[in-house]
Motif scaffolding. Structure first.
Motif, PDB file in Angstrom:
ATOM      1  N   LEU A   7      39.205 -15.631   2.230  1.00  0.00           N
ATOM      2  CA  LEU A   7      39.912 -16.114   1.059  1.00  0.00           C
ATOM      3  C   LEU A   7      40.885 -17.218   1.457  1.00  0.00           C
ATOM      4  CD1 LEU A   7      40.414 -15.634  -2.014  1.00  0.00           C
ATOM      5  CD2 LEU A   7      42.303 -14.136  -1.334  1.00  0.00           C
ATOM      6  N   ASP A   8      40.942 -18.266   0.653  1.00  0.00           N
ATOM      7  CA  ASP A   8      41.855 -19.378   0.858  1.00  0.00           C
ATOM      8  C   ASP A   8      43.256 -18.864   1.201  1.00  0.00           C
ATOM      9  OD1 ASP A   8      42.534 -22.416   0.081  1.00  0.00           O
ATOM     10  OD2 ASP A   8      44.042 -21.107  -0.820  1.00  0.00           O
ATOM     11  N   ALA A   9      43.879 -19.453   2.236  1.00  0.00           N
ATOM     12  CA  ALA A   9      45.159 -18.958   2.733  1.00  0.00           C
ATOM     13  C   ALA A   9      46.262 -19.053   1.689  1.00  0.00           C
ATOM     14  CB  ALA A   9      45.559 -19.730   3.992  1.00  0.00           C
ATOM     15  N   ASP A  10      46.290 -20.123   0.919  1.00  0.00           N
ATOM     16  CA  ASP A  10      47.303 -20.259  -0.130  1.00  0.00           C
ATOM     17  C   ASP A  10      47.168 -19.143  -1.162  1.00  0.00           C
ATOM     18  OD1 ASP A  10      48.284 -22.538   1.042  1.00  0.00           O
ATOM     19  OD2 ASP A  10      47.364 -23.926  -0.388  1.00  0.00           O
ATOM     20  N   LEU A  11      45.940 -18.853  -1.550  1.00  0.00           N
ATOM     21  CA  LEU A  11      45.716 -17.787  -2.513  1.00  0.00           C
ATOM     22  C   LEU A  11      46.114 -16.436  -1.937  1.00  0.00           C
ATOM     23  CD1 LEU A  11      42.219 -18.829  -3.914  1.00  0.00           C
ATOM     24  CD2 LEU A  11      44.421 -19.055  -5.068  1.00  0.00           C
ATOM     25  N   ALA A  12      45.734 -16.205  -0.695  1.00  0.00           N
ATOM     26  CA  ALA A  12      46.040 -14.924  -0.055  1.00  0.00           C
ATOM     27  C   ALA A  12      47.543 -14.683   0.010  1.00  0.00           C
ATOM     28  CB  ALA A  12      45.430 -14.881   1.339  1.00  0.00           C
ATOM     29  N   ALA A  13      48.303 -15.728   0.301  1.00  0.00           N
ATOM     30  CA  ALA A  13      49.757 -15.578   0.424  1.00  0.00           C
ATOM     31  C   ALA A  13      50.388 -15.151  -0.889  1.00  0.00           C
ATOM     32  CB  ALA A  13      50.371 -16.897   0.895  1.00  0.00           C
ATOM     33  N   VAL A  14      49.873 -15.670  -2.004  1.00  0.00           N
ATOM     34  CA  VAL A  14      50.429 -15.317  -3.312  1.00  0.00           C
ATOM     35  C   VAL A  14      49.904 -13.974  -3.792  1.00  0.00           C
ATOM     36  CG1 VAL A  14      50.522 -15.984  -5.743  1.00  0.00           C
ATOM     37  CG2 VAL A  14      50.786 -17.713  -3.970  1.00  0.00           C
ATOM     38  N   LEU A  15      48.612 -13.748  -3.642  1.00  0.00           N
ATOM     39  CA  LEU A  15      47.989 -12.578  -4.242  1.00  0.00           C
ATOM     40  C   LEU A  15      48.272 -11.294  -3.484  1.00  0.00           C
ATOM     41  CD1 LEU A  15      44.554 -14.086  -5.299  1.00  0.00           C
ATOM     42  CD2 LEU A  15      46.566 -13.663  -6.714  1.00  0.00           C
ATOM     43  N   ALA A  16      48.676 -11.400  -2.232  1.00  0.00           N
ATOM     44  CA  ALA A  16      48.966 -10.196  -1.451  1.00  0.00           C
ATOM     45  C   ALA A  16      50.064  -9.358  -2.109  1.00  0.00           C
ATOM     46  CB  ALA A  16      49.371 -10.575  -0.037  1.00  0.00           C
ATOM     47  N   GLY A  17      50.993 -10.009  -2.783  1.00  0.00           N
ATOM     48  CA  GLY A  17      52.071  -9.271  -3.424  1.00  0.00           C
ATOM     49  C   GLY A  17      52.017  -9.271  -4.935  1.00  0.00           C
ATOM     50  N   ALA A  18      50.930  -9.776  -5.505  1.00  0.00           N
ATOM     51  CA  ALA A  18      50.844  -9.874  -6.953  1.00  0.00           C
ATOM     52  C   ALA A  18      50.336  -8.578  -7.569  1.00  0.00           C
ATOM     53  CB  ALA A  18      49.900 -11.028  -7.340  1.00  0.00           C
ATOM     54  N   PRO A  19      50.764  -8.261  -8.808  1.00  0.00           N
ATOM     55  CA  PRO A  19      50.249  -7.054  -9.469  1.00  0.00           C
ATOM     56  C   PRO A  19      48.776  -7.198  -9.807  1.00  0.00           C
ATOM     57  CG  PRO A  19      51.539  -8.378 -11.011  1.00  0.00           C
ATOM     58  CD  PRO A  19      51.697  -9.015  -9.664  1.00  0.00           C
ATOM     59  N   HIS A  20      48.041  -6.086  -9.731  1.00  0.00           N
ATOM     60  CA  HIS A  20      46.631  -6.102 -10.125  1.00  0.00           C
ATOM     61  C   HIS A  20      46.515  -5.639 -11.567  1.00  0.00           C
ATOM     62  CE1 HIS A  20      42.327  -5.878 -10.011  1.00  0.00           C
ATOM     63  NE2 HIS A  20      42.353  -4.602 -10.353  1.00  0.00           N
ATOM     64  N   VAL A  21      45.832  -6.420 -12.374  1.00  0.00           N
ATOM     65  CA  VAL A  21      45.666  -6.104 -13.787  1.00  0.00           C
ATOM     66  C   VAL A  21      44.378  -5.299 -13.948  1.00  0.00           C
ATOM     67  CG1 VAL A  21      45.531  -7.029 -16.131  1.00  0.00           C
ATOM     68  CG2 VAL A  21      46.857  -8.233 -14.376  1.00  0.00           C
ATOM     69  N   GLY A  22      44.429  -3.996 -13.700  1.00  0.00           N
ATOM     70  CA  GLY A  22      43.275  -3.158 -13.956  1.00  0.00           C
ATOM     71  C   GLY A  22      43.088  -2.973 -15.448  1.00  0.00           C
ATOM     72  N   LEU A  23      41.855  -2.733 -15.887  1.00  0.00           N
ATOM     73  CA  LEU A  23      41.567  -2.707 -17.315  1.00  0.00           C
ATOM     74  C   LEU A  23      41.266  -1.312 -17.857  1.00  0.00           C
ATOM     75  CD1 LEU A  23      39.364  -5.926 -17.635  1.00  0.00           C
ATOM     76  CD2 LEU A  23      41.800  -5.662 -18.151  1.00  0.00           C
ATOM     77  N   ALA A  24      41.505  -0.263 -17.056  1.00  0.00           N
ATOM     78  CA  ALA A  24      41.209   1.086 -17.529  1.00  0.00           C
ATOM     79  C   ALA A  24      42.073   1.452 -18.728  1.00  0.00           C
ATOM     80  CB  ALA A  24      41.412   2.090 -16.400  1.00  0.00           C
ATOM     81  N   ASP A  25      43.371   1.158 -18.645  1.00  0.00           N
ATOM     82  CA  ASP A  25      44.327   1.481 -19.706  1.00  0.00           C
ATOM     83  C   ASP A  25      44.810   0.175 -20.329  1.00  0.00           C
ATOM     84  OD1 ASP A  25      46.880   1.883 -21.022  1.00  0.00           O
ATOM     85  OD2 ASP A  25      46.946   3.870 -20.108  1.00  0.00           O
ATOM     86  N   PRO A  26      44.409  -0.125 -21.561  1.00  0.00           N
ATOM     87  CA  PRO A  26      44.768  -1.420 -22.153  1.00  0.00           C
ATOM     88  C   PRO A  26      46.265  -1.689 -22.206  1.00  0.00           C
ATOM     89  CG  PRO A  26      42.992  -0.438 -23.396  1.00  0.00           C
ATOM     90  CD  PRO A  26      43.452   0.607 -22.418  1.00  0.00           C
ATOM     91  N   ALA A  27      47.067  -0.692 -22.555  1.00  0.00           N
ATOM     92  CA  ALA A  27      48.519  -0.916 -22.648  1.00  0.00           C
ATOM     93  C   ALA A  27      49.096  -1.291 -21.295  1.00  0.00           C
ATOM     94  CB  ALA A  27      49.201   0.331 -23.204  1.00  0.00           C
ATOM     95  N   LYS A  28      48.717  -0.570 -20.250  1.00  0.00           N
ATOM     96  CA  LYS A  28      49.196  -0.895 -18.904  1.00  0.00           C
ATOM     97  C   LYS A  28      48.661  -2.249 -18.450  1.00  0.00           C
ATOM     98  CE  LYS A  28      49.741   3.900 -17.355  1.00  0.00           C
ATOM     99  NZ  LYS A  28      49.258   4.957 -16.406  1.00  0.00           N
ATOM    100  N   ALA A  29      47.411  -2.544 -18.810  1.00  0.00           N
ATOM    101  CA  ALA A  29      46.818  -3.823 -18.417  1.00  0.00           C
ATOM    102  C   ALA A  29      47.575  -4.986 -19.044  1.00  0.00           C
ATOM    103  CB  ALA A  29      45.350  -3.857 -18.826  1.00  0.00           C
ATOM    104  N   ARG A  30      47.969  -4.848 -20.296  1.00  0.00           N
ATOM    105  CA  ARG A  30      48.685  -5.933 -20.966  1.00  0.00           C
ATOM    106  C   ARG A  30      50.059  -6.158 -20.342  1.00  0.00           C
ATOM    107  NH1 ARG A  30      46.448  -3.477 -26.624  1.00  0.00           N
ATOM    108  NH2 ARG A  30      44.321  -4.300 -26.368  1.00  0.00           N
ATOM    109  N   ALA A  31      50.734  -5.075 -19.997  1.00  0.00           N
ATOM    110  CA  ALA A  31      52.027  -5.223 -19.328  1.00  0.00           C
ATOM    111  C   ALA A  31      51.853  -5.879 -17.971  1.00  0.00           C
ATOM    112  CB  ALA A  31      52.690  -3.855 -19.190  1.00  0.00           C
TER     113      ALA A  31
END
Length: 311
Positions: A7-31
């Motif tokens: 994975l591109d190093a710039d992307l990896a640096a940002v995404l390593a600490g970013a929240p994951h938007v899982g879609l199982a629970d719509p309310a949690k996903a939207r938050a």
């Protein structure tokens, strides 16, 4: 968050600490989506663009970006945000739409369509189609040219753009000049090598795709307007730009749809970017995102008008 090797190093640096938007629970996903959009960061304003909100077509909220430095009617892009049909709103794409209007001289209509599971298919598509028909009929009211109306979107928004193009062709709807499909959702069957391989984050994976289709279809069979890969005939569709990302479960369905467009005689640019993941161009600080956004802008300019028409 698990990140794929390569994975591109710039992307990896940002995404390593970013929240994951899982879609199982719509309310949690939207938050989580709101948190992710805030974390990625986008410009809030551009003096070259006038931004207004309004409700059109009997109840569909839109955000209109009018390029103030353009003389004469501007081409129009009706844009649909991503979010797995479950999350998101025009704020997701605010920075992108500002750039398309400010740098590209494109009048953008960003659509706040209804979301699943509260509003399963075809509610969101109906909103997008109605907004597109409105934009064509009323383009002159916001400085647009009804003869140059395009549709576009990323992820679920790419599915909606492809479906609007199919429906407009089939129903004699607004004549579309172009379609821009960015890492689009296209196939509910989820049976490609990339879909089987991408089982971990970042941003979107096979598990998310399964929840997405469950929410969007509401237990009903998919039609070609829900999953455009199911369309048997792609002839007669507007010219297209299709973007696929290497580390994306949707990669192979995007590549296949692009190949099918080409085979059907539709003028198509098919672009595969290595080293990037689904939604990568939302990471404003990454060089790969800046290059992708610039390419998208230039594709729109090249297909809808030339730079000489922009002051």
């Amino acid at each position: 968050m698990a990140l794929p090797p390569g994975l591109d190093a710039d992307l990896a640096a940002v995404l390593a600490g970013a929240p994951h938007v899982g879609l199982a629970d719509p309310a949690k996903a939207r938050a989580a989506m709101r948190d992710l959009v805030a974390a990625l960061g986008e410009p809030e304003r551009d003096h070259r663009v006038e931004v207004t909100g309004r409700t059109v077509a009997g109840g569909v909220p839109v955000r209109i970006y009018r390029p103030v430095r353009v003389t004469g009617p501007a081409p129009v892009l009706v844009y649909f945000h991503g979010g797995g049909f479950v999350t998101g709103d025009p704020e997701n794409e605010h920075g992108r739409c500002l750039a398309f209007a400010g740098d590209g001289g494109i009048a953008v209509v960003s659509v706040d369509y209804r979301l699943a599971p509260e509003h399963p298919f075809p509610a969101g598509l109906d909103d997008c189609y109605a907004a597109c028909a409105w934009a064509h009929a009323h383009a002159s009211g916001f400085g647009g040219d009804p003869a140059r109306v395009a549709v576009g979107g990323g992820s679920a928004g790419g599915a909606l753009a492809a479906a609007v193009a199919l429906r407009a062709r089939d129903e004699g709807g607004p004549p579309l000049a172009f379609q821009m499909l960015l890492y689009p959702v296209l196939d509910d069957r989820m049976d490609t090598p990339s879909m089987r391989a991408c089982t971990e984050p970042p941003l979107f994976n096979r598990t998310d795709a399964a929840h997405m289709w469950r929410h969007y279809l509401g237990g009903r069979p998919a039609t070609p307007y829900a999953a455009p890969a199911r369309a048997r005939d792609l002839a007669g569709l507007p010219p297209a730009y299709v973007l696929a990302a290497e580390f994306d479960p949707l990669r192979d369905e995007a590549l296949e749809y692009g190949r099918r467009l080409i085979g059907a005689g539709v003028p198509t640019e098919l672009r595969h970017m290595a080293g990037v993941c689904h939604g990568f161009d939302g990471v404003a600080s990454a060089d790969s995102a800046r290059r992708a956004r610039a390419e998208q802008r230039d594709v729109l300019v090249r297909n809808l008008w030339t730079r000489q028409q922009i002051k």
